[in-house]
Design a protein around this motif. Structure first.
Motif, PDB file in Angstrom:
ATOM      1  N   LEU A  20       2.509   3.940  17.082  1.00  0.00           N
ATOM      2  CA  LEU A  20       3.877   3.443  16.915  1.00  0.00           C
ATOM      3  C   LEU A  20       4.054   2.084  17.577  1.00  0.00           C
ATOM      4  O   LEU A  20       4.590   1.142  16.970  1.00  0.00           O
ATOM      5  CB  LEU A  20       4.884   4.434  17.513  1.00  0.00           C
ATOM      6  N   LEU A  21       3.626   1.959  18.814  1.00  0.00           N
ATOM      7  CA  LEU A  21       3.789   0.694  19.538  1.00  0.00           C
ATOM      8  C   LEU A  21       2.998  -0.434  18.888  1.00  0.00           C
ATOM      9  O   LEU A  21       3.501  -1.550  18.717  1.00  0.00           O
ATOM     10  CB  LEU A  21       3.374   0.866  21.004  1.00  0.00           C
ATOM     11  N   SER A  22       1.777  -0.144  18.507  1.00  0.00           N
ATOM     12  CA  SER A  22       0.939  -1.156  17.873  1.00  0.00           C
ATOM     13  C   SER A  22       1.537  -1.619  16.544  1.00  0.00           C
ATOM     14  O   SER A  22       1.630  -2.817  16.266  1.00  0.00           O
ATOM     15  CB  SER A  22      -0.470  -0.594  17.649  1.00  0.00           C
ATOM     16  N   SER A  23       1.972  -0.673  15.734  1.00  0.00           N
ATOM     17  CA  SER A  23       2.515  -0.990  14.415  1.00  0.00           C
ATOM     18  C   SER A  23       3.836  -1.750  14.508  1.00  0.00           C
ATOM     19  O   SER A  23       4.054  -2.736  13.806  1.00  0.00           O
ATOM     20  CB  SER A  23       2.726   0.293  13.608  1.00  0.00           C
ATOM     21  N   GLN A  24       4.714  -1.277  15.374  1.00  0.00           N
ATOM     22  CA  GLN A  24       6.015  -1.927  15.482  1.00  0.00           C
ATOM     23  C   GLN A  24       5.892  -3.340  16.057  1.00  0.00           C
ATOM     24  O   GLN A  24       6.596  -4.247  15.638  1.00  0.00           O
ATOM     25  CB  GLN A  24       6.975  -1.055  16.276  1.00  0.00           C
ATOM     26  N   ARG A  25       4.968  -3.544  16.979  1.00  0.00           N
ATOM     27  CA  ARG A  25       4.714  -4.899  17.494  1.00  0.00           C
ATOM     28  C   ARG A  25       4.196  -5.797  16.381  1.00  0.00           C
ATOM     29  O   ARG A  25       4.641  -6.928  16.209  1.00  0.00           O
ATOM     30  CB  ARG A  25       3.706  -4.852  18.641  1.00  0.00           C
ATOM     31  N   ALA A  26       3.275  -5.278  15.597  1.00  0.00           N
ATOM     32  CA  ALA A  26       2.680  -6.067  14.517  1.00  0.00           C
ATOM     33  C   ALA A  26       3.706  -6.418  13.440  1.00  0.00           C
ATOM     34  O   ALA A  26       3.589  -7.457  12.779  1.00  0.00           O
ATOM     35  CB  ALA A  26       1.500  -5.325  13.909  1.00  0.00           C
ATOM     36  N   LEU A  27       4.717  -5.582  13.255  1.00  0.00           N
ATOM     37  CA  LEU A  27       5.730  -5.807  12.224  1.00  0.00           C
ATOM     38  C   LEU A  27       6.775  -6.861  12.610  1.00  0.00           C
ATOM     39  O   LEU A  27       7.508  -7.335  11.742  1.00  0.00           O
ATOM     40  CB  LEU A  27       6.431  -4.501  11.867  1.00  0.00           C
ATOM     41  N   LEU A  28       6.841  -7.217  13.883  1.00  0.00           N
ATOM     42  CA  LEU A  28       7.822  -8.216  14.297  1.00  0.00           C
ATOM     43  C   LEU A  28       7.623  -9.506  13.504  1.00  0.00           C
ATOM     44  O   LEU A  28       6.509 -10.023  13.409  1.00  0.00           O
ATOM     45  CB  LEU A  28       7.699  -8.495  15.795  1.00  0.00           C
ATOM     46  N   ASP A  29       8.679  -9.999  12.914  1.00  0.00           N
ATOM     47  CA  ASP A  29       8.678 -11.224  12.100  1.00  0.00           C
ATOM     48  C   ASP A  29       7.819 -11.118  10.841  1.00  0.00           C
ATOM     49  O   ASP A  29       7.453 -12.136  10.256  1.00  0.00           O
ATOM     50  CB  ASP A  29       8.228 -12.443  12.921  1.00  0.00           C
TER      51      ASP A  29
ATOM     52  N   PHE B 118       1.793  -9.853   0.420  1.00  0.00           N
ATOM     53  CA  PHE B 118       0.470  -9.281   0.627  1.00  0.00           C
ATOM     54  C   PHE B 118      -0.182  -9.861   1.882  1.00  0.00           C
ATOM     55  O   PHE B 118      -0.706  -9.129   2.726  1.00  0.00           O
ATOM     56  CB  PHE B 118      -0.412  -9.530  -0.598  1.00  0.00           C
ATOM     57  N   ASP B 119      -0.131 -11.191   2.011  1.00  0.00           N
ATOM     58  CA  ASP B 119      -0.743 -11.852   3.168  1.00  0.00           C
ATOM     59  C   ASP B 119      -0.092 -11.413   4.476  1.00  0.00           C
ATOM     60  O   ASP B 119      -0.783 -11.159   5.470  1.00  0.00           O
ATOM     61  CB  ASP B 119      -0.657 -13.373   3.027  1.00  0.00           C
ATOM     62  N   ARG B 120       1.243 -11.307   4.482  1.00  0.00           N
ATOM     63  CA  ARG B 120       1.948 -10.861   5.697  1.00  0.00           C
ATOM     64  C   ARG B 120       1.511  -9.440   6.081  1.00  0.00           C
ATOM     65  O   ARG B 120       1.295  -9.142   7.260  1.00  0.00           O
ATOM     66  CB  ARG B 120       3.452 -10.883   5.489  1.00  0.00           C
ATOM     67  N   CYS B 121       1.389  -8.580   5.090  1.00  0.00           N
ATOM     68  CA  CYS B 121       0.980  -7.202   5.357  1.00  0.00           C
ATOM     69  C   CYS B 121      -0.454  -7.129   5.867  1.00  0.00           C
ATOM     70  O   CYS B 121      -0.774  -6.313   6.738  1.00  0.00           O
ATOM     71  CB  CYS B 121       1.161  -6.349   4.109  1.00  0.00           C
ATOM     72  N   GLU B 122      -1.309  -7.959   5.344  1.00  0.00           N
ATOM     73  CA  GLU B 122      -2.689  -7.995   5.819  1.00  0.00           C
ATOM     74  C   GLU B 122      -2.759  -8.477   7.266  1.00  0.00           C
ATOM     75  O   GLU B 122      -3.585  -7.994   8.048  1.00  0.00           O
ATOM     76  CB  GLU B 122      -3.556  -8.874   4.907  1.00  0.00           C
ATOM     77  N   VAL B 123      -1.889  -9.411   7.632  1.00  0.00           N
ATOM     78  CA  VAL B 123      -1.818  -9.857   9.030  1.00  0.00           C
ATOM     79  C   VAL B 123      -1.366  -8.696   9.918  1.00  0.00           C
ATOM     80  O   VAL B 123      -1.915  -8.468  10.994  1.00  0.00           O
ATOM     81  CB  VAL B 123      -0.890 -11.082   9.188  1.00  0.00           C
ATOM     82  N   VAL B 124      -0.361  -7.944   9.468  1.00  0.00           N
ATOM     83  CA  VAL B 124       0.095  -6.770  10.213  1.00  0.00           C
ATOM     84  C   VAL B 124      -1.068  -5.800  10.409  1.00  0.00           C
ATOM     85  O   VAL B 124      -1.317  -5.325  11.527  1.00  0.00           O
ATOM     86  CB  VAL B 124       1.274  -6.068   9.492  1.00  0.00           C
ATOM     87  N   ALA B 125      -1.784  -5.504   9.350  1.00  0.00           N
ATOM     88  CA  ALA B 125      -2.916  -4.577   9.437  1.00  0.00           C
ATOM     89  C   ALA B 125      -3.975  -5.093  10.413  1.00  0.00           C
ATOM     90  O   ALA B 125      -4.533  -4.320  11.207  1.00  0.00           O
ATOM     91  CB  ALA B 125      -3.517  -4.359   8.050  1.00  0.00           C
ATOM     92  N   THR B 126      -4.240  -6.380  10.380  1.00  0.00           N
ATOM     93  CA  THR B 126      -5.221  -6.976  11.290  1.00  0.00           C
ATOM     94  C   THR B 126      -4.774  -6.854  12.736  1.00  0.00           C
ATOM     95  O   THR B 126      -5.571  -6.535  13.629  1.00  0.00           O
ATOM     96  CB  THR B 126      -5.453  -8.458  10.927  1.00  0.00           C
ATOM     97  N   GLU B 127      -3.475  -7.081  12.980  1.00  0.00           N
ATOM     98  CA  GLU B 127      -2.962  -6.958  14.341  1.00  0.00           C
ATOM     99  C   GLU B 127      -3.039  -5.515  14.839  1.00  0.00           C
ATOM    100  O   GLU B 127      -3.351  -5.272  15.997  1.00  0.00           O
ATOM    101  CB  GLU B 127      -1.536  -7.493  14.421  1.00  0.00           C
ATOM    102  N   VAL B 128      -2.760  -4.563  13.964  1.00  0.00           N
ATOM    103  CA  VAL B 128      -2.853  -3.149  14.363  1.00  0.00           C
ATOM    104  C   VAL B 128      -4.301  -2.789  14.681  1.00  0.00           C
ATOM    105  O   VAL B 128      -4.588  -2.227  15.744  1.00  0.00           O
ATOM    106  CB  VAL B 128      -2.281  -2.212  13.274  1.00  0.00           C
TER     107      VAL B 128
END
Length: 102
Positions: free
Chosen positions: A10-19, A52-62
């Protein structure tokens, strides 16, 4: 999913979703099974290359928070007013407010 594992995800995902959340995203769900982290982005309409690119960045951050895991990213288009089905095997980390006339 163990409680510590759930909190970490949860913490990792929510942090990655910011902006990173665009108006086209209805919800984001995650799961951690074995050494695989699943992330599902649910869109209201076809998503753009930028989405798509934004979501891939989120996945990479997680995944960067996990040294021994792999990532499985899924993209689902589910136009309103269709309800987002409940999934016992995942945790919802983002869900936008939606109000539909009955």
């Amino acid at each position: 999913m163990e409680i510590d594992q759930r909190i970490r995800l949860l913490l990792s995902s929510q942090r990655a979703l910011l902006d990173a959340v665009t108006p086209n995203i209805r919800a984001v769900r995650c799961a951690h099974k074995g050494n695989i982290i699943f992330i599902e982005f649910i869109f209201e309409a076809d998503f753009s290359e930028e989405d798509f690119d934004r979501c891939e960045v989120v996945a990479t951050e997680v995944i960067s928070d996990y040294s021994d895991a792999m990532i499985d990213t899924r993209f689902t288009v589910l136009p309103p007013p269709a309800c987002i089905p409940h999934d016992e095997s995942s945790v919802t980390v983002y869900r936008r407010f939606e109000q539909f006339d009955a």
